[in-house]
Enzyme design. Structure first.
Site, PDB file in Angstrom:
ATOM      1  N   ASP A 205       0.629   1.558  -0.825  1.00 45.29           N
ATOM      2  CA  ASP A 205       1.531   0.523  -1.359  1.00 45.29           C
ATOM      3  C   ASP A 205       2.839   0.426  -0.575  1.00 45.29           C
ATOM      4  O   ASP A 205       3.896   0.155  -1.146  1.00 45.29           O
ATOM      5  CB  ASP A 205       1.836   0.773  -2.849  1.00 45.29           C
ATOM      6  CG  ASP A 205       0.561   0.971  -3.644  1.00 45.29           C
ATOM      7  OD1 ASP A 205      -0.388   0.209  -3.411  1.00 45.29           O
ATOM      8  OD2 ASP A 205       0.505   1.898  -4.471  1.00 45.29           O
TER       9      ASP A 205
ATOM     10  N   LYS B  23       1.981  -2.797   3.693  1.00 45.49           N
ATOM     11  CA  LYS B  23       1.335  -2.942   5.005  1.00 45.49           C
ATOM     12  C   LYS B  23       0.787  -4.359   5.204  1.00 45.49           C
ATOM     13  O   LYS B  23       0.749  -4.864   6.318  1.00 45.49           O
ATOM     14  CB  LYS B  23       0.182  -1.932   5.148  1.00 45.49           C
ATOM     15  CG  LYS B  23       0.637  -0.486   5.064  1.00 45.49           C
ATOM     16  CD  LYS B  23      -0.525   0.472   5.132  1.00 45.49           C
ATOM     17  CE  LYS B  23      -1.422   0.466   3.919  1.00 45.49           C
ATOM     18  NZ  LYS B  23      -0.803   0.935   2.667  1.00 45.49           N
TER      19      LYS B  23
ATOM     20  N   GLY C 175      -5.175  -2.871  -2.238  1.00 48.61           N
ATOM     21  CA  GLY C 175      -4.716  -4.193  -2.635  1.00 48.61           C
ATOM     22  C   GLY C 175      -3.577  -4.574  -1.720  1.00 48.61           C
ATOM     23  O   GLY C 175      -2.505  -4.008  -1.801  1.00 48.61           O
ATOM     24  N   HIS C 176      -3.847  -5.480  -0.794  1.00 41.29           N
ATOM     25  CA  HIS C 176      -2.812  -5.866   0.167  1.00 41.29           C
ATOM     26  C   HIS C 176      -2.280  -7.248  -0.195  1.00 41.29           C
ATOM     27  O   HIS C 176      -3.032  -8.209  -0.243  1.00 41.29           O
ATOM     28  CB  HIS C 176      -3.387  -5.846   1.591  1.00 41.29           C
ATOM     29  CG  HIS C 176      -3.709  -4.457   2.047  1.00 41.29           C
ATOM     30  ND1 HIS C 176      -4.347  -4.168   3.226  1.00 41.29           N
ATOM     31  CD2 HIS C 176      -3.465  -3.263   1.476  1.00 41.29           C
ATOM     32  CE1 HIS C 176      -4.484  -2.851   3.354  1.00 41.29           C
ATOM     33  NE2 HIS C 176      -3.956  -2.297   2.291  1.00 41.29           N
TER      34      HIS C 176
ATOM     35  N   GLN D  62      -4.400   2.345   1.873  1.00 43.35           N
ATOM     36  CA  GLN D  62      -3.771   3.513   1.230  1.00 43.35           C
ATOM     37  C   GLN D  62      -2.711   4.118   2.175  1.00 43.35           C
ATOM     38  O   GLN D  62      -2.210   3.424   3.030  1.00 43.35           O
ATOM     39  CB  GLN D  62      -4.807   4.569   0.815  1.00 43.35           C
ATOM     40  CG  GLN D  62      -5.715   4.134  -0.334  1.00 43.35           C
ATOM     41  CD  GLN D  62      -6.936   3.373   0.121  1.00 43.35           C
ATOM     42  OE1 GLN D  62      -7.585   3.746   1.080  1.00 43.35           O
ATOM     43  NE2 GLN D  62      -7.262   2.306  -0.577  1.00 43.35           N
TER      44      GLN D  62
ATOM     45  N   THR E 223      -4.860  -2.456  -9.887  1.00 45.46           N
ATOM     46  CA  THR E 223      -5.077  -2.046 -11.280  1.00 45.46           C
ATOM     47  C   THR E 223      -3.964  -2.495 -12.227  1.00 45.46           C
ATOM     48  O   THR E 223      -4.137  -2.416 -13.442  1.00 45.46           O
ATOM     49  CB  THR E 223      -5.149  -0.505 -11.362  1.00 45.46           C
ATOM     50  OG1 THR E 223      -3.920   0.017 -10.847  1.00 45.46           O
ATOM     51  CG2 THR E 223      -6.305   0.052 -10.556  1.00 45.46           C
TER      52      THR E 223
ATOM     53  N   SER F 223      12.196  -4.451   6.437  1.00 46.25           N
ATOM     54  CA  SER F 223      11.816  -5.571   5.580  1.00 46.25           C
ATOM     55  C   SER F 223      12.758  -5.637   4.392  1.00 46.25           C
ATOM     56  O   SER F 223      13.043  -4.626   3.754  1.00 46.25           O
ATOM     57  CB  SER F 223      10.370  -5.380   5.116  1.00 46.25           C
ATOM     58  OG  SER F 223      10.027  -6.404   4.206  1.00 46.25           O
TER      59      SER F 223
HETATM   60  P1  IMP Z   1      -9.642   6.184  -5.495  1.00 40.35           P
HETATM   61  O1  IMP Z   1      -9.326   5.776  -4.096  1.00 40.35           O
HETATM   62  O2  IMP Z   1      -9.915   5.005  -6.409  1.00 40.35           O
HETATM   63  O3  IMP Z   1     -10.708   7.226  -5.573  1.00 40.35           O
HETATM   64  O4  IMP Z   1      -8.328   6.865  -6.118  1.00 40.35           O
HETATM   65  C1  IMP Z   1      -7.842   8.123  -5.661  1.00 40.35           C
HETATM   66  C2  IMP Z   1      -6.327   8.147  -5.660  1.00 40.35           C
HETATM   67  O5  IMP Z   1      -5.842   7.266  -4.655  1.00 40.35           O
HETATM   68  C3  IMP Z   1      -5.695   7.665  -6.967  1.00 40.35           C
HETATM   69  O6  IMP Z   1      -4.507   8.389  -7.194  1.00 40.35           O
HETATM   70  C4  IMP Z   1      -5.373   6.226  -6.692  1.00 40.35           C
HETATM   71  O7  IMP Z   1      -4.329   5.745  -7.520  1.00 40.35           O
HETATM   72  C5  IMP Z   1      -4.966   6.307  -5.240  1.00 40.35           C
HETATM   73  N1  IMP Z   1      -5.160   5.044  -4.515  1.00 40.35           N
HETATM   74  C6  IMP Z   1      -6.322   4.528  -4.087  1.00 40.35           C
HETATM   75  N2  IMP Z   1      -6.113   3.364  -3.447  1.00 40.35           N
HETATM   76  C7  IMP Z   1      -4.790   3.155  -3.452  1.00 40.35           C
HETATM   77  C8  IMP Z   1      -3.954   2.129  -2.901  1.00 40.35           C
HETATM   78  O8  IMP Z   1      -4.395   1.173  -2.255  1.00 40.35           O
HETATM   79  N3  IMP Z   1      -2.624   2.291  -3.121  1.00 40.35           N
HETATM   80  C9  IMP Z   1      -2.103   3.356  -3.784  1.00 40.35           C
HETATM   81  N4  IMP Z   1      -2.839   4.331  -4.292  1.00 40.35           N
HETATM   82  C10 IMP Z   1      -4.178   4.244  -4.132  1.00 40.35           C
END
Ligand code: IMP
Length: 444
Positions: free
Chosen positions: A20, A23, A47-48, A231, A308, A420
Protein backbone atom coordinates in the site's frame (compact mmCIF):
# COMPACT_ATOMS: atom_id res chain seq x y z
CA UNK A 1 23.58 -2.33 -11.70
CA UNK A 2 23.27 1.47 -11.56
CA UNK A 3 21.88 3.23 -14.55
CA UNK A 4 23.67 6.37 -15.68
CA UNK A 5 20.74 8.79 -15.55
CA UNK A 6 17.11 9.03 -14.51
CA UNK A 7 15.25 5.78 -14.53
CA UNK A 8 17.17 4.48 -17.50
CA UNK A 9 16.88 0.93 -18.64
CA UNK A 10 14.53 -1.68 -17.34
CA UNK A 11 13.15 -0.58 -14.00
CA UNK A 12 11.30 -2.25 -11.18
CA UNK A 13 9.01 -0.53 -8.73
CA UNK A 14 9.15 -2.20 -5.32
CA UNK A 15 7.28 -1.33 -2.13
CA UNK A 16 9.68 -1.21 0.82
CA UNK A 17 7.12 -1.48 3.62
CA UNK A 18 4.05 -3.67 4.21
CA UNK A 19 2.39 -2.84 0.89
CA UNK A 20 0.00 0.00 0.00
CA UNK A 21 2.86 2.42 -0.73
CA UNK A 22 0.97 3.92 -3.71
CA UNK A 23 2.98 2.00 -6.30
CA UNK A 24 0.04 2.09 -8.76
CA UNK A 25 0.30 5.86 -9.12
CA UNK A 26 4.02 5.65 -9.85
CA UNK A 27 3.73 2.85 -12.37
CA UNK A 28 1.01 4.75 -14.22
CA UNK A 29 3.21 7.86 -14.17
CA UNK A 30 6.31 6.09 -15.45
CA UNK A 31 4.58 3.96 -18.06
CA UNK A 32 4.82 6.28 -21.12
CA UNK A 33 8.57 5.77 -21.53
CA UNK A 34 8.32 1.99 -21.33
CA UNK A 35 7.24 -0.53 -23.92
CA UNK A 36 6.02 -3.21 -21.53
CA UNK A 37 4.74 -3.24 -17.94
CA UNK A 38 4.93 -6.55 -16.09
CA UNK A 39 3.22 -7.83 -12.93
CA UNK A 40 5.20 -10.81 -11.68
CA UNK A 41 3.92 -11.90 -8.22
CA UNK A 42 0.86 -11.77 -5.98
CA UNK A 43 -2.66 -11.86 -7.29
CA UNK A 44 -6.05 -10.45 -6.37
CA UNK A 45 -4.71 -9.67 -2.88
CA UNK A 46 -3.10 -6.62 -4.47
CA UNK A 47 -5.09 -3.46 -5.01
CA UNK A 48 -3.42 -0.75 -7.05
CA UNK A 49 -5.28 2.54 -7.24
CA UNK A 50 -4.66 4.91 -10.13
CA UNK A 51 -6.34 8.31 -10.30
CA UNK A 52 -6.62 9.99 -13.70
CA UNK A 53 -8.46 13.31 -13.54
CA UNK A 54 -11.84 12.54 -11.98
CA UNK A 55 -11.60 8.80 -12.63
CA UNK A 56 -10.29 6.29 -10.09
CA UNK A 57 -9.22 2.86 -11.31
CA UNK A 58 -8.69 -0.04 -8.90
CA UNK A 59 -6.62 -2.84 -10.36
CA UNK A 60 -5.90 -6.23 -8.81
CA UNK A 61 -4.16 -8.37 -11.45
CA UNK A 62 -3.74 -6.12 -14.44
CA UNK A 63 -0.62 -3.92 -14.48
CA UNK A 64 -1.34 -0.25 -13.83
CA UNK A 65 0.24 0.37 -17.25
CA UNK A 66 -2.97 -0.81 -18.94
CA UNK A 67 -4.25 2.77 -18.96
CA UNK A 68 -1.74 3.45 -21.75
CA UNK A 69 -2.85 1.49 -24.82
CA UNK A 70 0.55 1.83 -26.55
CA UNK A 71 2.18 -0.24 -23.82
CA UNK A 72 1.98 -4.04 -23.56
CA UNK A 73 0.76 -5.12 -20.11
CA UNK A 74 1.96 -8.55 -19.04
CA UNK A 75 0.82 -10.79 -16.18
CA UNK A 76 3.85 -13.01 -15.62
CA UNK A 77 4.35 -16.62 -14.50
CA UNK A 78 4.73 -15.71 -10.81
CA UNK A 79 1.23 -14.21 -10.49
CA UNK A 80 -1.67 -16.29 -9.15
CA UNK A 81 -4.76 -15.52 -11.19
CA UNK A 82 -8.40 -15.60 -10.14
CA UNK A 83 -10.09 -15.76 -13.57
CA UNK A 84 -13.47 -14.38 -12.45
CA UNK A 85 -11.86 -11.38 -10.73
CA UNK A 86 -9.55 -10.79 -13.68
CA UNK A 87 -12.43 -10.87 -16.16
CA UNK A 88 -14.36 -8.44 -14.00
CA UNK A 89 -11.36 -6.09 -14.09
CA UNK A 90 -11.18 -6.41 -17.88
CA UNK A 91 -14.92 -5.75 -18.25
CA UNK A 92 -14.86 -2.76 -15.90
CA UNK A 93 -11.92 -1.21 -17.71
CA UNK A 94 -13.59 -1.76 -21.11
CA UNK A 95 -16.85 -0.26 -19.85
CA UNK A 96 -14.89 2.84 -18.91
CA UNK A 97 -13.36 3.13 -22.36
CA UNK A 98 -9.93 1.61 -21.69
CA UNK A 99 -8.61 -0.31 -24.69
CA UNK A 100 -7.83 -3.95 -23.90
CA UNK A 101 -7.23 -5.97 -27.02
CA UNK A 102 -3.70 -6.53 -28.21
CA UNK A 103 -2.13 -4.86 -25.18
CA UNK A 104 -2.67 -7.51 -22.47
CA UNK A 105 -0.87 -10.84 -22.19
CA UNK A 106 -1.24 -13.51 -19.50
CA UNK A 107 1.41 -16.13 -18.90
CA UNK A 108 0.20 -19.69 -19.48
CA UNK A 109 2.51 -20.60 -16.57
CA UNK A 110 0.59 -18.46 -14.05
CA UNK A 111 -1.21 -20.57 -11.44
CA UNK A 112 -4.97 -20.35 -11.02
CA UNK A 113 -6.94 -19.70 -7.82
CA UNK A 114 -9.88 -22.12 -7.44
CA UNK A 115 -12.78 -22.14 -4.94
CA UNK A 116 -10.95 -24.68 -2.76
CA UNK A 117 -8.11 -22.20 -2.26
CA UNK A 118 -10.51 -19.55 -1.06
CA UNK A 119 -12.35 -22.06 1.18
CA UNK A 120 -9.03 -23.06 2.70
CA UNK A 121 -7.92 -19.45 3.23
CA UNK A 122 -11.22 -18.76 4.97
CA UNK A 123 -11.01 -21.91 7.09
CA UNK A 124 -7.50 -20.99 8.21
CA UNK A 125 -8.58 -17.45 8.99
CA UNK A 126 -9.65 -18.46 12.50
CA UNK A 127 -6.38 -20.27 13.21
CA UNK A 128 -3.66 -18.57 15.16
CA UNK A 129 0.05 -18.60 14.66
CA UNK A 130 2.16 -17.17 17.48
CA UNK A 131 -1.07 -16.19 19.24
CA UNK A 132 -2.43 -14.13 16.38
CA UNK A 133 -4.32 -14.70 13.11
CA UNK A 134 -2.48 -14.05 9.84
CA UNK A 135 -5.28 -11.72 8.75
CA UNK A 136 -4.96 -12.59 5.06
CA UNK A 137 -7.00 -10.95 2.33
CA UNK A 138 -9.03 -14.22 2.03
CA UNK A 139 -8.36 -14.34 -1.72
CA UNK A 140 -6.92 -17.88 -1.65
CA UNK A 141 -3.40 -16.60 -2.30
CA UNK A 142 -1.47 -18.71 0.24
CA UNK A 143 -3.26 -22.00 -0.57
CA UNK A 144 -2.76 -21.43 -4.32
CA UNK A 145 0.97 -20.81 -3.91
CA UNK A 146 1.16 -23.86 -1.64
CA UNK A 147 -0.37 -26.03 -4.36
CA UNK A 148 2.10 -24.55 -6.83
CA UNK A 149 5.04 -25.57 -4.67
CA UNK A 150 3.41 -28.95 -3.90
CA UNK A 151 2.89 -29.52 -7.67
CA UNK A 152 0.46 -32.46 -7.45
CA UNK A 153 -2.74 -30.41 -7.31
CA UNK A 154 -1.76 -27.24 -9.10
CA UNK A 155 -3.56 -25.94 -12.18
CA UNK A 156 -2.06 -23.28 -14.42
CA UNK A 157 -3.73 -20.97 -16.93
CA UNK A 158 -2.32 -23.10 -19.75
CA UNK A 159 -3.97 -26.22 -18.27
CA UNK A 160 -7.38 -24.59 -18.50
CA UNK A 161 -7.07 -24.48 -22.30
CA UNK A 162 -6.20 -28.16 -22.75
CA UNK A 163 -8.59 -30.99 -23.63
CA UNK A 164 -7.97 -32.83 -20.34
CA UNK A 165 -8.96 -29.82 -18.17
CA UNK A 166 -12.22 -31.48 -17.03
CA UNK A 167 -10.35 -34.62 -15.89
CA UNK A 168 -7.75 -32.51 -14.10
CA UNK A 169 -10.44 -30.61 -12.17
CA UNK A 170 -12.15 -33.93 -11.31
CA UNK A 171 -8.91 -35.38 -9.90
CA UNK A 172 -8.06 -32.31 -7.85
CA UNK A 173 -11.60 -31.92 -6.52
CA UNK A 174 -11.62 -35.54 -5.33
CA UNK A 175 -8.47 -34.89 -3.30
CA UNK A 176 -9.65 -31.54 -1.99
CA UNK A 177 -13.02 -32.97 -0.91
CA UNK A 178 -11.14 -35.46 1.25
CA UNK A 179 -8.76 -32.92 2.76
CA UNK A 180 -11.14 -30.04 3.17
CA UNK A 181 -14.01 -32.09 4.53
CA UNK A 182 -15.76 -29.98 7.15
CA UNK A 183 -14.38 -26.68 5.85
CA UNK A 184 -15.95 -26.23 2.46
CA UNK A 185 -14.59 -29.39 0.79
CA UNK A 186 -17.88 -31.28 0.83
CA UNK A 187 -19.57 -28.57 -1.19
CA UNK A 188 -17.06 -28.74 -4.06
CA UNK A 189 -18.78 -29.82 -7.28
CA UNK A 190 -16.25 -30.76 -9.96
CA UNK A 191 -18.66 -30.49 -12.89
CA UNK A 192 -19.92 -27.05 -11.86
CA UNK A 193 -16.40 -25.75 -11.20
CA UNK A 194 -15.19 -27.09 -14.53
CA UNK A 195 -18.08 -25.50 -16.37
CA UNK A 196 -17.47 -22.11 -14.77
CA UNK A 197 -13.70 -22.17 -15.29
CA UNK A 198 -13.93 -23.51 -18.85
CA UNK A 199 -16.16 -20.56 -19.65
CA UNK A 200 -13.62 -18.16 -18.11
CA UNK A 201 -10.83 -19.91 -20.00
CA UNK A 202 -12.52 -19.32 -23.35
CA UNK A 203 -12.87 -15.62 -22.57
CA UNK A 204 -9.22 -15.41 -21.47
CA UNK A 205 -7.85 -17.54 -24.34
CA UNK A 206 -6.92 -14.61 -26.62
CA UNK A 207 -4.65 -13.19 -23.93
CA UNK A 208 -2.91 -16.39 -22.78
CA UNK A 209 0.55 -17.19 -24.12
CA UNK A 210 4.05 -18.14 -23.00
CA UNK A 211 5.17 -14.65 -21.96
CA UNK A 212 8.72 -15.73 -21.01
CA UNK A 213 10.31 -15.85 -24.51
CA UNK A 214 8.37 -12.76 -25.42
CA UNK A 215 9.87 -10.82 -22.50
CA UNK A 216 13.35 -12.18 -23.24
CA UNK A 217 13.00 -11.10 -26.89
CA UNK A 218 11.86 -7.68 -25.72
CA UNK A 219 14.85 -7.03 -23.45
CA UNK A 220 17.30 -8.45 -25.99
CA UNK A 221 15.86 -6.12 -28.64
CA UNK A 222 16.36 -3.13 -26.35
CA UNK A 223 12.71 -2.57 -25.52
CA UNK A 224 12.12 -0.99 -22.13
CA UNK A 225 10.37 -2.97 -19.45
CA UNK A 226 8.84 -1.71 -16.20
CA UNK A 227 8.27 -4.35 -13.52
CA UNK A 228 5.41 -3.61 -11.13
CA UNK A 229 5.82 -5.17 -7.69
CA UNK A 230 2.77 -5.95 -5.57
CA UNK A 231 2.60 -5.82 -1.76
CA UNK A 232 5.83 -4.71 -0.06
CA UNK A 233 9.21 -6.14 0.85
CA UNK A 234 8.29 -6.62 4.53
CA UNK A 235 5.63 -9.08 3.32
CA UNK A 236 8.18 -11.11 1.32
CA UNK A 237 7.85 -14.84 2.05
CA UNK A 238 11.63 -15.25 2.54
CA UNK A 239 12.77 -11.82 3.69
CA UNK A 240 9.73 -10.33 5.41
CA UNK A 241 8.20 -10.57 8.89
CA UNK A 242 7.54 -14.31 8.60
CA UNK A 243 5.00 -15.83 9.15
CA UNK A 244 3.02 -12.57 8.89
CA UNK A 245 3.82 -12.22 5.21
CA UNK A 246 2.25 -13.01 1.87
CA UNK A 247 3.20 -16.18 -0.01
CA UNK A 248 5.36 -14.68 -2.77
CA UNK A 249 8.65 -12.80 -3.07
CA UNK A 250 7.37 -9.26 -2.86
CA UNK A 251 10.82 -7.67 -2.37
CA UNK A 252 13.18 -6.91 -5.26
CA UNK A 253 14.44 -10.48 -5.28
CA UNK A 254 11.14 -11.67 -6.79
CA UNK A 255 11.40 -9.83 -10.10
CA UNK A 256 13.45 -12.40 -12.01
CA UNK A 257 11.78 -15.48 -10.54
CA UNK A 258 8.29 -14.18 -11.24
CA UNK A 259 8.89 -12.76 -14.71
CA UNK A 260 11.59 -15.03 -16.18
CA UNK A 261 13.81 -12.03 -16.95
CA UNK A 262 17.29 -12.46 -15.41
CA UNK A 263 18.88 -9.80 -13.21
CA UNK A 264 21.33 -8.67 -15.89
CA UNK A 265 18.38 -7.06 -17.68
CA UNK A 266 17.07 -5.19 -14.66
CA UNK A 267 18.88 -1.87 -14.47
CA UNK A 268 17.15 0.32 -11.89
CA UNK A 269 15.18 -0.40 -8.74
CA UNK A 270 12.85 2.31 -7.53
CA UNK A 271 12.03 1.70 -3.86
CA UNK A 272 8.66 3.12 -2.87
CA UNK A 273 8.05 4.30 0.68
CA UNK A 274 5.23 6.08 2.38
CA UNK A 275 6.61 8.75 4.71
CA UNK A 276 4.87 6.97 7.57
CA UNK A 277 4.06 3.27 8.03
CA UNK A 278 0.91 1.22 7.54
CA UNK A 279 0.09 -2.44 7.82
CA UNK A 280 -3.06 -4.51 7.27
CA UNK A 281 -3.60 -7.93 8.81
CA UNK A 282 -1.70 -9.44 11.73
CA UNK A 283 1.93 -9.28 12.77
CA UNK A 284 4.32 -7.08 14.71
CA UNK A 285 4.51 -3.38 13.89
CA UNK A 286 6.91 -1.63 16.28
CA UNK A 287 6.02 1.97 15.39
CA UNK A 288 2.24 1.48 15.39
CA UNK A 289 0.22 4.38 16.81
CA UNK A 290 -2.96 3.89 18.81
CA UNK A 291 -3.66 7.57 19.44
CA UNK A 292 -5.01 10.66 17.70
CA UNK A 293 -1.89 10.88 15.50
CA UNK A 294 -2.57 7.38 14.14
CA UNK A 295 -6.16 8.46 13.50
CA UNK A 296 -4.96 11.66 11.76
CA UNK A 297 -2.80 9.59 9.41
CA UNK A 298 -5.58 7.05 8.73
CA UNK A 299 -8.17 9.68 7.90
CA UNK A 300 -5.98 12.12 5.96
CA UNK A 301 -4.25 9.28 4.13
CA UNK A 302 -7.54 7.41 3.46
CA UNK A 303 -5.79 4.37 4.85
CA UNK A 304 -8.43 1.74 4.17
CA UNK A 305 -7.64 -1.38 2.13
CA UNK A 306 -8.25 -1.20 -1.65
CA UNK A 307 -9.01 -4.91 -1.77
CA UNK A 308 -10.75 -5.55 1.56
CA UNK A 309 -11.75 -2.09 2.84
CA UNK A 310 -10.12 -2.91 6.19
CA UNK A 311 -8.81 0.10 8.17
CA UNK A 312 -5.03 0.00 7.97
CA UNK A 313 -2.89 0.11 11.10
CA UNK A 314 -0.87 3.35 11.02
CA UNK A 315 2.41 4.42 12.63
CA UNK A 316 5.61 6.44 12.35
CA UNK A 317 8.16 5.84 9.61
CA UNK A 318 10.44 2.94 10.50
CA UNK A 319 13.90 3.61 9.08
CA UNK A 320 15.35 0.38 10.51
CA UNK A 321 12.87 -1.64 8.45
CA UNK A 322 13.14 0.53 5.34
CA UNK A 323 16.95 0.48 5.34
CA UNK A 324 16.83 -3.31 5.48
CA UNK A 325 14.27 -3.66 2.67
CA UNK A 326 16.02 -1.06 0.50
CA UNK A 327 19.19 -3.16 0.77
CA UNK A 328 17.44 -6.50 0.16
CA UNK A 329 15.66 -5.02 -2.84
CA UNK A 330 18.74 -3.22 -4.19
CA UNK A 331 16.97 0.16 -4.30
CA UNK A 332 18.84 2.77 -6.38
CA UNK A 333 16.39 5.57 -5.76
CA UNK A 334 13.45 6.20 -3.43
CA UNK A 335 10.04 7.57 -4.17
CA UNK A 336 8.50 9.12 -1.04
CA UNK A 337 4.72 9.01 -1.13
CA UNK A 338 1.88 10.73 0.78
CA UNK A 339 3.99 13.60 2.17
CA UNK A 340 0.88 15.83 2.19
CA UNK A 341 -0.76 13.53 4.77
CA UNK A 342 1.63 14.63 7.52
CA UNK A 343 0.72 18.35 7.25
CA UNK A 344 -0.68 19.66 10.52
CA UNK A 345 1.25 17.40 12.88
CA UNK A 346 3.36 19.60 15.19
CA UNK A 347 6.18 17.09 15.36
CA UNK A 348 7.17 13.94 13.54
CA UNK A 349 9.04 10.90 14.70
CA UNK A 350 11.43 8.66 12.83
CA UNK A 351 12.37 5.26 14.21
CA UNK A 352 16.17 5.10 14.01
CA UNK A 353 16.82 1.94 16.08
CA UNK A 354 15.07 -0.63 18.25
CA UNK A 355 15.70 -1.57 21.83
CA UNK A 356 15.41 -5.34 22.18
CA UNK A 357 16.14 -7.00 25.54
CA UNK A 358 18.02 -3.92 26.76
CA UNK A 359 20.22 -3.72 23.62
CA UNK A 360 20.09 -1.03 20.96
CA UNK A 361 19.72 -2.68 17.57
CA UNK A 362 19.85 -1.14 14.10
CA UNK A 363 19.62 -4.38 12.13
CA UNK A 364 16.10 -5.56 11.30
CA UNK A 365 15.45 -8.77 13.31
CA UNK A 366 14.98 -12.03 11.40
CA UNK A 367 12.62 -13.50 13.99
CA UNK A 368 9.25 -11.98 14.81
CA UNK A 369 9.62 -12.79 18.52
CA UNK A 370 12.49 -10.28 18.56
CA UNK A 371 10.53 -7.80 16.45
CA UNK A 372 7.60 -8.14 18.86
CA UNK A 373 9.84 -7.14 21.73
CA UNK A 374 11.32 -4.20 19.87
CA UNK A 375 10.72 -0.77 21.39
CA UNK A 376 11.34 1.94 18.82
CA UNK A 377 14.03 4.52 19.46
CA UNK A 378 12.77 7.76 17.96
CA UNK A 379 14.30 10.93 16.65
CA UNK A 380 11.85 13.85 16.73
CA UNK A 381 11.69 16.44 13.98
CA UNK A 382 9.51 19.55 13.72
CA UNK A 383 6.42 19.21 11.53
CA UNK A 384 4.78 21.76 9.20
CA UNK A 385 1.30 23.16 8.88
CA UNK A 386 1.27 24.11 5.18
CA UNK A 387 -0.92 22.26 2.68
CA UNK A 388 1.48 20.52 0.30
CA UNK A 389 -0.97 19.31 -2.31
CA UNK A 390 -0.13 22.18 -4.67
CA UNK A 391 3.65 21.84 -4.38
CA UNK A 392 5.21 20.98 -7.75
CA UNK A 393 8.93 21.47 -7.08
CA UNK A 394 11.31 20.82 -4.19
CA UNK A 395 11.41 24.59 -3.47
CA UNK A 396 7.64 24.61 -2.91
CA UNK A 397 8.09 22.37 0.12
CA UNK A 398 8.44 23.95 3.59
CA UNK A 399 11.91 23.69 5.10
CA UNK A 400 10.75 21.19 7.73
CA UNK A 401 9.30 18.90 5.07
CA UNK A 402 12.59 18.98 3.16
CA UNK A 403 14.53 18.26 6.34
CA UNK A 404 12.21 15.36 7.12
CA UNK A 405 12.82 13.85 3.66
CA UNK A 406 16.58 14.41 3.87
CA UNK A 407 16.73 12.60 7.19
CA UNK A 408 14.73 9.67 5.81
CA UNK A 409 17.11 9.46 2.87
CA UNK A 410 20.16 9.49 5.18
CA UNK A 411 18.72 6.83 7.46
CA UNK A 412 17.60 4.54 4.64
CA UNK A 413 20.87 5.08 2.78
CA UNK A 414 19.31 5.92 -0.57
CA UNK A 415 18.57 9.19 -2.42
CA UNK A 416 14.97 10.35 -2.71
CA UNK A 417 14.18 11.20 -6.32
CA UNK A 418 10.41 11.50 -6.41
CA UNK A 419 7.98 12.92 -3.85
CA UNK A 420 4.22 12.52 -4.07
CA UNK A 421 1.89 15.08 -2.50
CA UNK A 422 -1.48 13.74 -3.64
CA UNK A 423 -3.10 11.03 -5.73
CA UNK A 424 -3.11 12.86 -9.09
CA UNK A 425 -0.35 12.53 -11.65
CA UNK A 426 0.32 16.27 -11.39
CA UNK A 427 0.88 16.06 -7.63
CA UNK A 428 4.40 14.75 -8.08
CA UNK A 429 7.74 16.42 -7.41
CA UNK A 430 10.97 15.36 -9.10
CA UNK A 431 13.97 16.28 -7.00
CA UNK A 432 17.48 17.02 -8.19
CA UNK A 433 19.86 14.53 -9.73
CA UNK A 434 18.77 11.28 -11.30
CA UNK A 435 15.12 11.88 -10.64
CA UNK A 436 14.96 15.25 -12.35
CA UNK A 437 16.11 13.39 -15.46
CA UNK A 438 13.36 10.92 -14.69
CA UNK A 439 10.81 13.71 -15.05
CA UNK A 440 11.29 13.38 -18.81
CA UNK A 441 10.19 9.78 -18.42
CA UNK A 442 6.87 10.70 -16.92
CA UNK A 443 3.67 12.20 -18.15
CA UNK A 444 3.44 15.13 -15.76
P1 IMP B 1 -2.46 -12.85 1.71
O1 IMP B 1 -1.52 -12.25 0.71
O2 IMP B 1 -3.91 -12.63 1.35
O3 IMP B 1 -2.15 -14.28 2.01
O4 IMP B 1 -2.27 -12.06 3.09
C1 IMP B 1 -1.08 -12.17 3.86
C2 IMP B 1 -0.73 -10.84 4.51
O5 IMP B 1 -0.34 -9.91 3.50
C3 IMP B 1 -1.90 -10.18 5.24
O6 IMP B 1 -1.40 -9.48 6.36
C4 IMP B 1 -2.44 -9.21 4.23
O7 IMP B 1 -3.14 -8.14 4.85
C5 IMP B 1 -1.16 -8.75 3.57
N1 IMP B 1 -1.36 -8.28 2.20
C6 IMP B 1 -1.57 -9.03 1.11
N2 IMP B 1 -1.69 -8.25 0.02
C7 IMP B 1 -1.52 -6.98 0.43
C8 IMP B 1 -1.49 -5.72 -0.25
O8 IMP B 1 -1.63 -5.61 -1.48
N3 IMP B 1 -1.28 -4.64 0.54
C9 IMP B 1 -1.08 -4.73 1.88
N4 IMP B 1 -1.08 -5.88 2.54
C10 IMP B 1 -1.30 -7.01 1.83
Amino acid sequence: MNSPRGLDGNTCVIGLQWGDEAKGKLVDLLTPRFDLVVRYQGGANAGHTVVVGDATFKLHHIPSGILNSRVMSVVGPGVVVNPATLLKEIDTLRDRGVVIDHNLLLSDRAHVVFPWHIAEDQALNDSQVKGEGLGTTLRGIGPCYRDKVGRMYAIRLGDMLRPDFAALVQRVVEAKRRWLSGCGGDALDAAAIHQEYAHHAERLRPFVTDTTPLLLDAVEQGKRVLFEGAQGALLDIDHGTFPFVTSSNSSGVGVSAGSGVPGRWIHTTLGVIKVYSTRVGGGPFPTELFDATGEHIRERGREYGTTTGRPRRCGWFDAVAARYTARVSGADLLSAMMLDVLSGLPELRLCVAYEIGGRRVTQFPSHIDDLRQATPVYETLPGWSEDLTRARGGDDLPLNARRYLERISELVGCPIGIVSVGPDREQTIFLQGRASAAREDCRV
